[in-house]
Design an enzyme around this catalytic site. Structure first.
Site, PDB file in Angstrom:
ATOM      1  N   LYS A 131      44.228   8.262  73.826  1.00  0.00           N
ATOM      2  CA  LYS A 131      43.806   9.405  74.093  1.00  0.00           C
ATOM      3  C   LYS A 131      43.965  10.256  71.693  1.00  0.00           C
ATOM      4  O   LYS A 131      43.719   9.661  71.164  1.00  0.00           O
ATOM      5  CB  LYS A 131      44.851  10.100  74.055  1.00  0.00           C
ATOM      6  CG  LYS A 131      46.423  10.490  73.336  1.00  0.00           C
ATOM      7  CD  LYS A 131      47.380  11.049  74.423  1.00  0.00           C
ATOM      8  CE  LYS A 131      48.857  10.523  73.561  1.00  0.00           C
ATOM      9  NZ  LYS A 131      49.497  11.761  74.175  1.00  0.00           N
TER      10      LYS A 131
ATOM     11  N   ARG B 209      58.947  17.459  81.302  1.00  0.00           N
ATOM     12  CA  ARG B 209      57.429  17.913  80.902  1.00  0.00           C
ATOM     13  C   ARG B 209      56.292  17.334  82.226  1.00  0.00           C
ATOM     14  O   ARG B 209      57.412  18.596  83.426  1.00  0.00           O
ATOM     15  CB  ARG B 209      56.667  16.714  79.902  1.00  0.00           C
ATOM     16  CG  ARG B 209      55.339  17.404  79.122  1.00  0.00           C
ATOM     17  CD  ARG B 209      55.169  16.786  77.877  1.00  0.00           C
ATOM     18  NE  ARG B 209      55.058  15.770  77.989  1.00  0.00           N
ATOM     19  CZ  ARG B 209      55.044  14.521  76.751  1.00  0.00           C
ATOM     20  NH1 ARG B 209      54.347  15.169  76.154  1.00  0.00           N
ATOM     21  NH2 ARG B 209      54.703  13.122  77.597  1.00  0.00           N
TER      22      ARG B 209
ATOM     23  N   TYR C 217      39.286  30.218  46.091  1.00  0.00           N
ATOM     24  CA  TYR C 217      39.385  31.279  47.063  1.00  0.00           C
ATOM     25  C   TYR C 217      40.434  31.495  46.279  1.00  0.00           C
ATOM     26  O   TYR C 217      41.646  31.541  46.458  1.00  0.00           O
ATOM     27  CB  TYR C 217      39.533  31.323  47.722  1.00  0.00           C
ATOM     28  CG  TYR C 217      37.708  31.415  48.718  1.00  0.00           C
ATOM     29  CD1 TYR C 217      36.707  31.835  48.461  1.00  0.00           C
ATOM     30  CD2 TYR C 217      37.717  29.927  49.280  1.00  0.00           C
ATOM     31  CE1 TYR C 217      35.991  31.637  49.217  1.00  0.00           C
ATOM     32  CE2 TYR C 217      36.881  29.224  50.263  1.00  0.00           C
ATOM     33  CZ  TYR C 217      35.903  30.467  50.408  1.00  0.00           C
ATOM     34  OH  TYR C 217      34.496  29.999  50.916  1.00  0.00           O
TER      35      TYR C 217
ATOM     36  N   MET D  87      37.102  24.540  54.016  1.00  0.00           N
ATOM     37  CA  MET D  87      36.734  24.079  55.576  1.00  0.00           C
ATOM     38  C   MET D  87      35.922  22.984  55.087  1.00  0.00           C
ATOM     39  O   MET D  87      35.906  22.157  55.487  1.00  0.00           O
ATOM     40  CB  MET D  87      35.565  25.173  56.183  1.00  0.00           C
ATOM     41  CG  MET D  87      35.635  24.774  56.977  1.00  0.00           C
ATOM     42  SD  MET D  87      34.688  25.908  58.463  1.00  0.00           S
ATOM     43  CE  MET D  87      35.128  27.288  58.992  1.00  0.00           C
TER      44      MET D  87
END
Length: 386
Positions: free
Chosen positions: A50, A144, A277, A326
């Site tokens: 997964k 769960r 930044y 980013m």
């Protein structure tokens, strides 16, 4: 010390990648062998692929496993199962998570086995009106997914539903990774509850095929719990959730994934100049900064900004400085000679005698390696190496 900063990547054969991932086939096969050696009698591996195989590339990993005779896999969603089928993966694919009714058609079309999250959900699956393969989740204490172990009568109707073929039953051990006495006690309790439930089903003359409850930590810590499958995830990829766990339980495992980025350029700052930044970095002396072509958009935690994390260049550590962007980040290479554009930085992996593991990034970021790996971005090309 080997200086490997000039090593060319092989993304699409171009040698010009901005950032990329390499997956070691040899290490993956090694880990498969280690984990198979630990299996209890009658148990086989069911790799968990997964979240793109925890960031490693689901189809890539599944094909290597299939080449060693493994036929059963786990995913989280029907779309993940579909993607594996479209890449030629046959055998059983178990969807561990919830699939909404509008996607039940994917389960049928791509021959996926769906987890029954509770009795009401089983009725929804049955009402789809087409034969579906299912496996029943049992809640033995994690609270769960799954019907409660203590109300087995709620499971009885599932076995009689016209359109459902029950092909397995399983639970998840939620404290198998724990070292405290109470963790071990609760794992033992979950195991007892699970096998008690399966025995109750058998007394009711109901089929109870393919019971399983082991994950990576279960296989490493309590293989005697048994079962038909071991749903190995993080351990397959050669790490565990933390460095302590890896040293305690996984010393035989080898890391499968390495992460690299290019140096885009090198800037020289005079004492007192600032960068990034918010001008978050202050040069307290003459400083050289290397700009790396990777950032939080690729999955690097922004929390590693401000010298909380490191990379390797030319076998030496370079602290991350300023704020991670980013698509880019800066590292201090003042003490590393001859760093230039096009050089290779190692974010996960080894360089010379130094190594940074996913566990190290996780510790610096205050999380677990599972999260670090599974969040590595899709724009990072994955390449299988020998």
């Amino acid at each position: 010390m080997t200086d490997d900063r000039k090593t060319e990547p092989t993304e699409h054969g171009s040698g010009k990648g901005r950032a990329w991932i390499e997956i070691s086939k040899a290490h993956l096969l090694h880990n498969l062998a280690v984990l198979q050696e630990k299996l209890p009698p009658g148990c086989r591996l069911m790799p968990v692929v997964k979240a793109d195989a925890y960031g490693h590339g689901a189809a890539l990993v599944a094909k290597v496993c299939a080449g060693r005779g493994i036929t059963d896999f786990c995913v989280a969603t029907a779309r993940e199962g579909q993607a594996l089928r479209q890449q030629g993966i046959s055998g059983q694919i178990l969807v561990l998570g919830y699939t909404p009714p509008e996607q039940f058609c994917l389960l049928e079309k791509w021959r996926l086995s769906q987890t029954v999250v509770d009795e009401g959900y089983a009725r929804q699956l049955n009402a789809f009106g087409h034969p579906l393969s299912v496996q029943i989740a049992v809640d033995t204490g994690m609270h769960r997914l799954g019907e409660d172990w203590n109300t087995p009568e709620r499971l009885f109707p599932v076995f009689y539903m016209k359109n459902l073929r029950v092909e397995g039953i399983f639970t998840h051990l939620c404290t198998a990774d724990g070292r405290r006495r109470r963790d071990r006690r609760f794992t033992k309790l979950q195991v007892q509850r699970f096998w008690g439930l399966t025995e109750r089903l058998r007394r009711e003359k109901l089929p109870c095929p393919n019971p399983h409850l082991l994950g990576s930590y279960g296989l490493l810590c309590c293989p005697e719990a048994g079962g038909v499958y071991a749903r190995v995830g993080i351990g397959l990829y050669g790490t565990l959730s933390s460095r302590k766990d890896l040293g305690r339980l996984g010393q035989e495992l080898l890391p499968v994934l390495s992460l690299y980025a290019r140096v885009a350029c090198v800037k020289t700052l005079e004492k007192g100049e600032r960068a990034g930044y918010g001008l978050a970095f202050l040069a307290r002396h003459k400083t050289r900064l290397a700009v790396l072509s990777i950032g939080y958009g690729d999955g690097i935690p922004r929390s590693l900004s401000g010298a909380k994390g490191q990379v390797l260049i030319g076998g030496q550590k370079a602290p991350i400085v300023g704020r991670i962007c980013m698509d880019q980040m800066t590292v201090d290479v003042t003490d590393i000679r001859d760093v230039g554009a096009g050089d290779t930085a190692v974010l996960i992996g080894s360089s010379g005698t130094e190594e940074i593991g996913a566990c190290d990034l996780a510790a610096w970021a205050g999380t677990i390696s599972n999260e670090i790996l599974s969040r590595l971005g899709s724009r990072l090309p994955r390449r299988l190496t020998p």
